[in-house]
Design a protein around this motif. Sequence first.
Motif, mmCIF file in Angstrom:
data_model
loop_
_atom_site.group_PDB
_atom_site.id
_atom_site.type_symbol
_atom_site.label_atom_id
_atom_site.label_comp_id
_atom_site.label_asym_id
_atom_site.label_seq_id
_atom_site.Cartn_x
_atom_site.Cartn_y
_atom_site.Cartn_z
ATOM 1 N N TYR A 1 0.843 -1.198 0.000
ATOM 2 C CA TYR A 1 0.000 0.000 0.000
ATOM 3 C C TYR A 1 0.880 1.250 0.000
ATOM 4 N N SER A 2 0.423 2.300 -0.670
ATOM 5 C CA SER A 2 1.131 3.573 -0.553
ATOM 6 C C SER A 2 0.662 4.262 0.737
ATOM 7 N N ALA A 3 1.450 5.243 1.186
ATOM 8 C CA ALA A 3 1.074 5.979 2.401
ATOM 9 C C ALA A 3 -0.316 6.604 2.222
ATOM 10 N N GLU A 4 -0.542 7.123 1.031
ATOM 11 C CA GLU A 4 -1.826 7.765 0.722
ATOM 12 C C GLU A 4 -2.991 6.770 0.875
ATOM 13 N N GLU A 5 -2.789 5.575 0.330
ATOM 14 C CA GLU A 5 -3.838 4.547 0.415
ATOM 15 C C GLU A 5 -4.102 4.136 1.857
ATOM 16 N N VAL A 6 -3.012 3.987 2.622
ATOM 17 C CA VAL A 6 -3.174 3.580 4.022
ATOM 18 C C VAL A 6 -3.978 4.646 4.772
ATOM 19 N N LEU A 7 -3.631 5.921 4.537
ATOM 20 C CA LEU A 7 -4.334 6.999 5.236
ATOM 21 C C LEU A 7 -5.810 7.049 4.842
ATOM 22 N N THR A 8 -6.078 6.829 3.567
ATOM 23 C CA THR A 8 -7.476 6.826 3.121
ATOM 24 C C THR A 8 -8.234 5.675 3.776
ATOM 25 N N LYS A 9 -7.618 4.503 3.794
ATOM 26 C CA LYS A 9 -8.271 3.333 4.433
ATOM 27 C C LYS A 9 -8.534 3.610 5.917
ATOM 28 N N LEU A 10 -7.527 4.176 6.606
ATOM 29 C CA LEU A 10 -7.672 4.401 8.047
ATOM 30 C C LEU A 10 -8.628 5.559 8.350
ATOM 31 N N GLY A 11 -8.683 6.528 7.433
ATOM 32 C CA GLY A 11 -9.481 7.736 7.682
ATOM 33 C C GLY A 11 -10.883 7.681 7.113
ATOM 34 N N LYS A 12 -11.128 6.762 6.164
ATOM 35 C CA LYS A 12 -12.447 6.766 5.517
ATOM 36 C C LYS A 12 -13.101 5.393 5.425
ATOM 37 N N GLN A 13 -12.297 4.341 5.544
ATOM 38 C CA GLN A 13 -12.884 2.999 5.353
ATOM 39 C C GLN A 13 -12.596 2.086 6.540
ATOM 40 N N SER A 14 -12.354 2.679 7.700
ATOM 41 C CA SER A 14 -12.086 1.873 8.897
ATOM 42 C C SER A 14 -13.234 2.066 9.891
ATOM 43 N N GLY A 15 -12.934 1.993 11.167
ATOM 44 C CA GLY A 15 -13.964 2.198 12.187
ATOM 45 C C GLY A 15 -15.107 1.201 12.034
ATOM 46 N N LEU A 16 -16.321 1.662 12.328
ATOM 47 C CA LEU A 16 -17.493 0.771 12.269
ATOM 48 C C LEU A 16 -17.686 0.211 10.870
ATOM 49 N N LEU A 17 -17.424 1.066 9.870
ATOM 50 C CA LEU A 17 -17.559 0.611 8.477
ATOM 51 C C LEU A 17 -16.542 -0.479 8.159
ATOM 52 N N GLY A 18 -15.296 -0.259 8.560
ATOM 53 C CA GLY A 18 -14.237 -1.206 8.237
ATOM 54 C C GLY A 18 -14.482 -2.580 8.831
ATOM 55 N N VAL A 19 -14.869 -2.615 10.107
ATOM 56 C CA VAL A 19 -15.050 -3.914 10.775
ATOM 57 C C VAL A 19 -16.329 -4.603 10.294
ATOM 58 N N SER A 20 -17.400 -3.827 10.161
ATOM 59 C CA SER A 20 -18.687 -4.454 9.808
ATOM 60 C C SER A 20 -18.751 -4.801 8.325
ATOM 61 N N GLY A 21 -18.098 -3.984 7.493
ATOM 62 C CA GLY A 21 -18.236 -4.156 6.046
ATOM 63 C C GLY A 21 -19.652 -3.854 5.570
ATOM 64 N N VAL A 22 -20.477 -3.311 6.479
ATOM 65 C CA VAL A 22 -21.895 -3.105 6.148
ATOM 66 C C VAL A 22 -22.183 -1.632 5.861
ATOM 67 N N SER A 23 -21.789 -0.769 6.799
ATOM 68 C CA SER A 23 -22.205 0.630 6.731
ATOM 69 C C SER A 23 -21.413 1.415 7.765
ATOM 70 N N ASN A 24 -21.429 2.753 7.635
ATOM 71 C CA ASN A 24 -20.842 3.579 8.687
ATOM 72 C C ASN A 24 -21.926 4.065 9.646
ATOM 73 N N ASP A 25 -23.140 3.588 9.460
ATOM 74 C CA ASP A 25 -24.271 4.051 10.257
ATOM 75 C C ASP A 25 -24.701 2.960 11.238
ATOM 76 N N MET A 26 -24.726 3.319 12.518
ATOM 77 C CA MET A 26 -25.001 2.320 13.555
ATOM 78 C C MET A 26 -26.352 1.635 13.366
ATOM 79 N N ARG A 27 -27.334 2.363 12.840
ATOM 80 C CA ARG A 27 -28.651 1.728 12.652
ATOM 81 C C ARG A 27 -28.564 0.556 11.683
ATOM 82 N N ASP A 28 -27.823 0.757 10.578
ATOM 83 C CA ASP A 28 -27.673 -0.330 9.589
ATOM 84 C C ASP A 28 -26.912 -1.497 10.208
ATOM 85 N N ILE A 29 -25.902 -1.161 11.018
ATOM 86 C CA ILE A 29 -25.068 -2.219 11.604
ATOM 87 C C ILE A 29 -25.883 -3.033 12.612
ATOM 88 N N GLU A 30 -26.681 -2.329 13.415
ATOM 89 C CA GLU A 30 -27.531 -3.049 14.385
ATOM 90 C C GLU A 30 -28.517 -3.965 13.673
#
Length: 369
Positions: A229-258
Amino acid sequence: MRILVANLGSTSFKYQVLDSDKGFEVTHRGAYERIGQATGTYANHGEVIDVILKELPQPPDAIGFKAVHGGPISGAVKVDRKVLDTMEQFADVAPAHNPCYIAAMKSFHEKLPRVPQVACFETAFHSTIPVARQTYAIPTEWTEKLGIRRYGFHGASHRYIATRMAEIEPTAKKIVNCHLGGSSSMCAIKDGKSVATTMGLTPQTGLPQNNRVGDFDIFALLKLLKTGYSAEEVLTKLGKQSGLLGVSGVSNDMRDIEKAAADGNAKAKLAIDVYVDSVRHYLGAYTVALGGLDAITFTAGIGENGAELREAICADLDFLGVKLDRTKNKVRGKEAKISSDESKVAIWVVPANEELIVAKQTEAVISGN
Ligand code: ADP
């Protein structure tokens, strides 16, 4: 004084007008989303400002911004060249927030050059955190020369809870506030002042966020870079595609995840468990930092509405004197005490009101109080 309070995200623009002559009553409000996106109506924040100014019967007397990162500039300050330049310098660590605020400040200035602007930085409430808890274990020259330390964010929200709790639960001196929303942070509040908070140099750390990583082992970066991965890609993944979205693979919205978790999706369930565990981790840490616990407060989208999440966070904490009342906990989006009568620790849902704090700070700066 009619104060327009601007609350921006990279793709959103929420505003309220509060009138300080009418006890800070909200006279107008609006919310715009999907700014700058293909599916949206508005190309940029400037276009939204045009729409807002047309909606209002007269221009505001002052504009207050729930500004995010001013590095060494904190508190509530009049917006000038120096403030804008400093926000620019810290844009790299608050990429979702500083650029849109800078754009909006410039745009308002073009359209309303005589209306004063005040930036109320989210870091300000945390200036009372002891130095040892602000300091990363890094070479001191990085801290001193580059300002790399824990700042903390969501200051207007945590401050509102501190002031509101003084009114509704005045005996509570040691409070852990859980601001759980699209972005989440917790704050240990002692005698009305912040003594610890979960976010750091950037709003990317601490609790897992909707799509941002939260706490993370920095040395995993090396492994990722070696993987190709490039540094840019890693930062994008960590800053935009991680967190609840990254782990669930479903959504960044808790209602959808629940919903997905209830339908048996194991990754969605894991995302909720990771989130709850992180909140409990800090709840424990902050109970020690405070030397005890009088109250837990829940605020923001998930905190105000997520009854199941609140129950999971407070589960099996009788040994701390924390006991939720399951019936009272059904409340959504309303101020309510949700602890059982025998709970030693008061548990409250308190809807966020960051705009009131920003309006009051703006009024104070403009009127010189
Ligand atoms: P922001 O930080 O963007 O201002 P909010 O404070 O509005 O966000 O919080 C948004 C989050 O609140 C979303 O994850 C949303 O799913 C969550 N939320 C809203 N209603 C509920 C609910 N009934 N149960 C659980 N989560 C909820």
